[in-house]
Scaffold this motif. Structure first.
Motif, PDB file in Angstrom:
ATOM      1  N   LEU A  18       0.834  -1.203   0.000  1.00 17.60           N
ATOM      2  CA  LEU A  18       0.000   0.000   0.000  1.00 17.60           C
ATOM      3  C   LEU A  18       0.868   1.253   0.000  1.00 17.60           C
ATOM      4  O   LEU A  18       0.593   2.208  -0.742  1.00 17.60           O
ATOM      5  N   MET A  19       1.917   1.266   0.800  1.00 18.66           N
ATOM      6  CA  MET A  19       2.807   2.433   0.828  1.00 18.66           C
ATOM      7  C   MET A  19       3.439   2.660  -0.535  1.00 18.66           C
ATOM      8  O   MET A  19       3.537   3.798  -0.997  1.00 18.66           O
ATOM      9  N   SER A  20       3.855   1.592  -1.173  1.00 15.22           N
ATOM     10  CA  SER A  20       4.451   1.715  -2.503  1.00 15.22           C
ATOM     11  C   SER A  20       3.447   2.316  -3.484  1.00 15.22           C
ATOM     12  O   SER A  20       3.788   3.222  -4.258  1.00 15.22           O
ATOM     13  N   ASP A  21       2.211   1.828  -3.446  1.00 19.36           N
ATOM     14  CA  ASP A  21       1.168   2.362  -4.331  1.00 19.36           C
ATOM     15  C   ASP A  21       0.891   3.830  -4.032  1.00 19.36           C
ATOM     16  O   ASP A  21       0.768   4.652  -4.952  1.00 19.36           O
ATOM     17  N   LEU A  22       0.788   4.173  -2.752  1.00 22.20           N
ATOM     18  CA  LEU A  22       0.482   5.556  -2.380  1.00 22.20           C
ATOM     19  C   LEU A  22       1.611   6.511  -2.757  1.00 22.20           C
ATOM     20  O   LEU A  22       1.343   7.662  -3.131  1.00 22.20           O
ATOM     21  N   LYS A  23       2.849   6.052  -2.681  1.00 21.16           N
ATOM     22  CA  LYS A  23       3.971   6.909  -3.082  1.00 21.16           C
ATOM     23  C   LYS A  23       3.856   7.292  -4.553  1.00 21.16           C
ATOM     24  O   LYS A  23       4.289   8.372  -4.952  1.00 21.16           O
ATOM     25  N   GLN A  24       3.260   6.403  -5.341  1.00 19.92           N
ATOM     26  CA  GLN A  24       3.097   6.670  -6.769  1.00 19.92           C
ATOM     27  C   GLN A  24       1.849   7.497  -7.085  1.00 19.92           C
ATOM     28  O   GLN A  24       1.840   8.274  -8.036  1.00 19.92           O
ATOM     29  N   ALA A  27       0.588  12.468  -3.988  1.00 17.67           N
ATOM     30  CA  ALA A  27       1.742  13.363  -3.818  1.00 17.67           C
ATOM     31  C   ALA A  27       1.961  13.738  -2.355  1.00 17.67           C
ATOM     32  O   ALA A  27       3.106  13.838  -1.898  1.00 17.67           O
ATOM     33  N   HIS A  28       0.886  13.933  -1.605  1.00 13.87           N
ATOM     34  CA  HIS A  28       1.017  14.290  -0.188  1.00 13.87           C
ATOM     35  C   HIS A  28       1.665  13.141   0.587  1.00 13.87           C
ATOM     36  O   HIS A  28       2.576  13.365   1.383  1.00 13.87           O
ATOM     37  N   PHE A  29       1.199  11.917   0.337  1.00 14.44           N
ATOM     38  CA  PHE A  29       1.784  10.763   1.018  1.00 14.44           C
ATOM     39  C   PHE A  29       3.255  10.610   0.637  1.00 14.44           C
ATOM     40  O   PHE A  29       4.100  10.356   1.497  1.00 14.44           O
ATOM     41  N   ALA A  30       3.561  10.782  -0.632  1.00 20.49           N
ATOM     42  CA  ALA A  30       4.951  10.663  -1.086  1.00 20.49           C
ATOM     43  C   ALA A  30       5.836  11.687  -0.391  1.00 20.49           C
ATOM     44  O   ALA A  30       6.956  11.373   0.034  1.00 20.49           O
ATOM     45  N   LYS A  31       5.332  12.912  -0.227  1.00 20.94           N
ATOM     46  CA  LYS A  31       6.095  13.959   0.455  1.00 20.94           C
ATOM     47  C   LYS A  31       6.321  13.594   1.927  1.00 20.94           C
ATOM     48  O   LYS A  31       7.423  13.744   2.445  1.00 20.94           O
ATOM     49  N   LEU A  32       5.282  13.090   2.587  1.00 27.23           N
ATOM     50  CA  LEU A  32       5.413  12.673   3.986  1.00 27.23           C
ATOM     51  C   LEU A  32       6.426  11.535   4.122  1.00 27.23           C
ATOM     52  O   LEU A  32       7.262  11.547   5.027  1.00 27.23           O
ATOM     53  N   ALA A  33       6.352  10.569   3.230  1.00 24.97           N
ATOM     54  CA  ALA A  33       7.269   9.424   3.282  1.00 24.97           C
ATOM     55  C   ALA A  33       8.706   9.883   3.055  1.00 24.97           C
ATOM     56  O   ALA A  33       9.623   9.424   3.747  1.00 24.97           O
ATOM     57  N   ASP A  34       8.908  10.785   2.108  1.00 23.58           N
ATOM     58  CA  ASP A  34      10.255  11.309   1.855  1.00 23.58           C
ATOM     59  C   ASP A  34      10.775  12.077   3.065  1.00 23.58           C
ATOM     60  O   ASP A  34      11.943  11.936   3.451  1.00 23.58           O
ATOM     61  N   GLU A  35       9.913  12.893   3.655  1.00 22.38           N
ATOM     62  CA  GLU A  35      10.319  13.670   4.825  1.00 22.38           C
ATOM     63  C   GLU A  35      10.646  12.739   5.998  1.00 22.38           C
ATOM     64  O   GLU A  35      11.636  12.937   6.706  1.00 22.38           O
ATOM     65  N   TYR A  36       9.815  11.711   6.194  1.00 18.73           N
ATOM     66  CA  TYR A  36      10.081  10.737   7.250  1.00 18.73           C
ATOM     67  C   TYR A  36      11.448  10.089   7.023  1.00 18.73           C
ATOM     68  O   TYR A  36      12.252   9.965   7.952  1.00 18.73           O
ATOM     69  N   HIS A  37      11.701   9.688   5.794  1.00 23.85           N
ATOM     70  CA  HIS A  37      12.964   9.034   5.451  1.00 23.85           C
ATOM     71  C   HIS A  37      14.150   9.947   5.777  1.00 23.85           C
ATOM     72  O   HIS A  37      15.128   9.512   6.384  1.00 23.85           O
TER      73      HIS A  37
END
Length: 79
Positions: A18-24, A27-37
């Protein structure tokens, strides 16, 4: 290279696809995931003294990581 703990795939292994799909797709989820990383890596570098910071700065980074993780979980739980 050492293992960085607290990666999202380790924190939420049942939600990895699900995370992989949402990153694609989100855009908001992808930004949060990048910031978390980014924050997670900074915490790890501080904890291992690769890039030492003050105790207050390290605590602030941990709080930011926790807040991002909570927000990410909120999105994952609804999806």
């Amino acid at each position: 290279m050492s293992h960085t703990p607290h990666e999202l795939a380790e924190e939420f292994p049942e939600k990895a696809a699900l995370m992989s799909d949402l990153k694609q797709s989100d855009a908001h989820f992808a930004k949060l995931a990048d910031e978390y990383h980014e924050v997670n890596r900074a915490v790890h570098r501080a904890e291992t003294n690769v890039e030492p910071v003050s105790e207050q700065a390290e605590n602030d980074m941990r709080k930011k990581r926790a807040a991002l993780k909570d927000e990410i979980w909120g999105i994952l739980a609804k999806a």
